[in-house]
Design a protein around this motif. Structure first.
Motif, PDB file in Angstrom:
ATOM      1  N   VAL A  17       0.843  -1.204   0.000  1.00 41.37           N
ATOM      2  CA  VAL A  17       0.000   0.000   0.000  1.00 41.37           C
ATOM      3  C   VAL A  17       0.875   1.249   0.000  1.00 41.37           C
ATOM      4  O   VAL A  17       0.634   2.196  -0.758  1.00 41.37           O
ATOM      5  CB  VAL A  17      -0.971   0.000   1.209  1.00 41.37           C
ATOM      6  CG1 VAL A  17      -1.645   1.350   1.375  1.00 41.37           C
ATOM      7  CG2 VAL A  17      -2.019  -1.094   1.040  1.00 41.37           C
ATOM      8  N   LEU A  18       1.908   1.266   0.837  1.00 34.43           N
ATOM      9  CA  LEU A  18       2.817   2.416   0.876  1.00 34.43           C
ATOM     10  C   LEU A  18       3.537   2.605  -0.451  1.00 34.43           C
ATOM     11  O   LEU A  18       3.704   3.744  -0.912  1.00 34.43           O
ATOM     12  CB  LEU A  18       3.826   2.252   2.018  1.00 34.43           C
ATOM     13  CG  LEU A  18       3.256   2.347   3.430  1.00 34.43           C
ATOM     14  CD1 LEU A  18       4.326   2.004   4.459  1.00 34.43           C
ATOM     15  CD2 LEU A  18       2.656   3.711   3.687  1.00 34.43           C
ATOM     16  N   GLN A  19       3.942   1.513  -1.079  1.00 31.59           N
ATOM     17  CA  GLN A  19       4.597   1.615  -2.385  1.00 31.59           C
ATOM     18  C   GLN A  19       3.632   2.173  -3.430  1.00 31.59           C
ATOM     19  O   GLN A  19       4.016   2.999  -4.266  1.00 31.59           O
ATOM     20  CB  GLN A  19       5.138   0.254  -2.826  1.00 31.59           C
ATOM     21  CG  GLN A  19       6.336  -0.185  -2.033  1.00 31.59           C
ATOM     22  CD  GLN A  19       6.739  -1.627  -2.324  1.00 31.59           C
ATOM     23  OE1 GLN A  19       5.948  -2.424  -2.839  1.00 31.59           O
ATOM     24  NE2 GLN A  19       7.969  -1.955  -1.986  1.00 31.59           N
ATOM     25  N   GLY A  20       2.385   1.740  -3.379  1.00 29.98           N
ATOM     26  CA  GLY A  20       1.380   2.262  -4.310  1.00 29.98           C
ATOM     27  C   GLY A  20       1.145   3.749  -4.112  1.00 29.98           C
ATOM     28  O   GLY A  20       1.072   4.521  -5.083  1.00 29.98           O
ATOM     29  N   LEU A  21       1.048   4.168  -2.853  1.00 27.93           N
ATOM     30  CA  LEU A  21       0.884   5.594  -2.563  1.00 27.93           C
ATOM     31  C   LEU A  21       2.105   6.393  -3.016  1.00 27.93           C
ATOM     32  O   LEU A  21       1.970   7.494  -3.557  1.00 27.93           O
ATOM     33  CB  LEU A  21       0.634   5.803  -1.069  1.00 27.93           C
ATOM     34  CG  LEU A  21      -0.712   5.314  -0.536  1.00 27.93           C
ATOM     35  CD1 LEU A  21      -0.750   5.401   0.984  1.00 27.93           C
ATOM     36  CD2 LEU A  21      -1.854   6.085  -1.167  1.00 27.93           C
ATOM     37  N   GLY A  22       3.289   5.828  -2.800  1.00 23.74           N
ATOM     38  CA  GLY A  22       4.509   6.495  -3.245  1.00 23.74           C
ATOM     39  C   GLY A  22       4.561   6.640  -4.756  1.00 23.74           C
ATOM     40  O   GLY A  22       4.987   7.671  -5.281  1.00 23.74           O
ATOM     41  N   ALA A  23       4.113   5.600  -5.464  1.00 25.72           N
ATOM     42  CA  ALA A  23       4.101   5.663  -6.929  1.00 25.72           C
ATOM     43  C   ALA A  23       3.143   6.741  -7.422  1.00 25.72           C
ATOM     44  O   ALA A  23       3.448   7.463  -8.385  1.00 25.72           O
ATOM     45  CB  ALA A  23       3.721   4.298  -7.508  1.00 25.72           C
ATOM     46  N   VAL A  24       1.992   6.887  -6.764  1.00 28.67           N
ATOM     47  CA  VAL A  24       1.044   7.942  -7.137  1.00 28.67           C
ATOM     48  C   VAL A  24       1.631   9.315  -6.811  1.00 28.67           C
ATOM     49  O   VAL A  24       1.547  10.246  -7.612  1.00 28.67           O
ATOM     50  CB  VAL A  24      -0.311   7.739  -6.419  1.00 28.67           C
ATOM     51  CG1 VAL A  24      -1.220   8.943  -6.606  1.00 28.67           C
ATOM     52  CG2 VAL A  24      -0.988   6.474  -6.930  1.00 28.67           C
ATOM     53  N   TRP A  25       2.261   9.453  -5.663  1.00 31.37           N
ATOM     54  CA  TRP A  25       2.838  10.720  -5.205  1.00 31.37           C
ATOM     55  C   TRP A  25       3.923  11.202  -6.170  1.00 31.37           C
ATOM     56  O   TRP A  25       4.056  12.390  -6.442  1.00 31.37           O
ATOM     57  CB  TRP A  25       3.374  10.514  -3.798  1.00 31.37           C
ATOM     58  CG  TRP A  25       4.119  11.621  -3.138  1.00 31.37           C
ATOM     59  CD1 TRP A  25       5.312  11.491  -2.499  1.00 31.37           C
ATOM     60  CD2 TRP A  25       3.755  12.997  -2.975  1.00 31.37           C
ATOM     61  NE1 TRP A  25       5.716  12.701  -1.971  1.00 31.37           N
ATOM     62  CE2 TRP A  25       4.769  13.645  -2.249  1.00 31.37           C
ATOM     63  CE3 TRP A  25       2.669  13.751  -3.398  1.00 31.37           C
ATOM     64  CZ2 TRP A  25       4.733  14.997  -1.927  1.00 31.37           C
ATOM     65  CZ3 TRP A  25       2.632  15.111  -3.079  1.00 31.37           C
ATOM     66  CH2 TRP A  25       3.647  15.707  -2.352  1.00 31.37           C
ATOM     67  N   THR A  26       4.709  10.285  -6.719  1.00 30.40           N
ATOM     68  CA  THR A  26       5.795  10.688  -7.626  1.00 30.40           C
ATOM     69  C   THR A  26       5.391  10.606  -9.100  1.00 30.40           C
ATOM     70  O   THR A  26       6.239  10.737  -9.977  1.00 30.40           O
ATOM     71  CB  THR A  26       7.070   9.867  -7.342  1.00 30.40           C
ATOM     72  OG1 THR A  26       8.170  10.533  -7.964  1.00 30.40           O
ATOM     73  CG2 THR A  26       6.976   8.437  -7.835  1.00 30.40           C
ATOM     74  N   LEU A  27       4.114  10.422  -9.366  1.00 28.80           N
ATOM     75  CA  LEU A  27       3.648  10.263 -10.746  1.00 28.80           C
ATOM     76  C   LEU A  27       4.085  11.392 -11.689  1.00 28.80           C
ATOM     77  O   LEU A  27       4.470  11.107 -12.827  1.00 28.80           O
ATOM     78  CB  LEU A  27       2.130  10.093 -10.767  1.00 28.80           C
ATOM     79  CG  LEU A  27       1.521   9.622 -12.078  1.00 28.80           C
ATOM     80  CD1 LEU A  27       2.120   8.288 -12.518  1.00 28.80           C
ATOM     81  CD2 LEU A  27       0.015   9.504 -11.950  1.00 28.80           C
TER      82      LEU A  27
END
Length: 154
Positions: A17-27
């Motif tokens: 979940v944290l990795q997914g949020l990080g991927a969205v944050w750095t999109l």
């Protein structure tokens, strides 16, 4: 296992979940990397996903002095394999005789840094000195490549 190590372990589901949020944050950074990577495809680059690095890698990217550039979850690499040895920034700057590190490990640290800092990464990276041995982001990435930990620049 000591208590400090046990305290740092995160359940796999929470980590995803944290990795997914990080991927969205750095999109926004990732999109810039994708655009540059796609342009490189027309000039002989090729792409593949590196799950361990949480990145899409464009190999044989035709521009730049050599090595790799990370933008979000995209790595633009001028060579054939990220699993190749390279010298640390400190070694290149004459600040010590350090053993080679793996380029993949160094770039993975930058992916992690991007996923935490998102759109703030590039301004902070540039404010810390850009591409140089003085840059705390580069020193942290080299440290991570040597030890497998401590990728955070502060």
């Amino acid at each position: 296992m000591n208590a400090a190590l046990a305290a740092r372990r995160v359940p796999r589901a929470v980590l995803r979940v944290l990795q997914g949020l990080g991927a969205v944050w750095t999109l926004p950074n990732t999109v810039a990397g994708l655009l540059l990577g796609v342009v490189g495809l027309a000039f002989g680059a090729h792409a593949h996903v590196r799950r361990r690095d949480l990145a899409l890698v464009f190999h044989r990217w035709p521009w730049g002095p050599g090595g790799a550039l990370t933008l979000g979850n995209v790595i633009l690499h001028t060579g054939d394999s990220l699993d190749s040895p390279c010298m640390t920034y400190a070694h290149h700057a004459g600040r010590g005789d350090e053993a080679p590190i793996l380029l993949a490990d160094h770039e993975r640290a930058h992916v992690f840094q991007y996923m935490v800092l998102g759109p703030l990464f590039l301004p902070l990276y540039l404010a810390c000195g850009g591409i140089s041995a003085r840059n705390r982001f580069e020193r942290a990435a080299d440290r991570y490549a040597r030890s497998g930990r401590d990728w955070w620049p502060w």
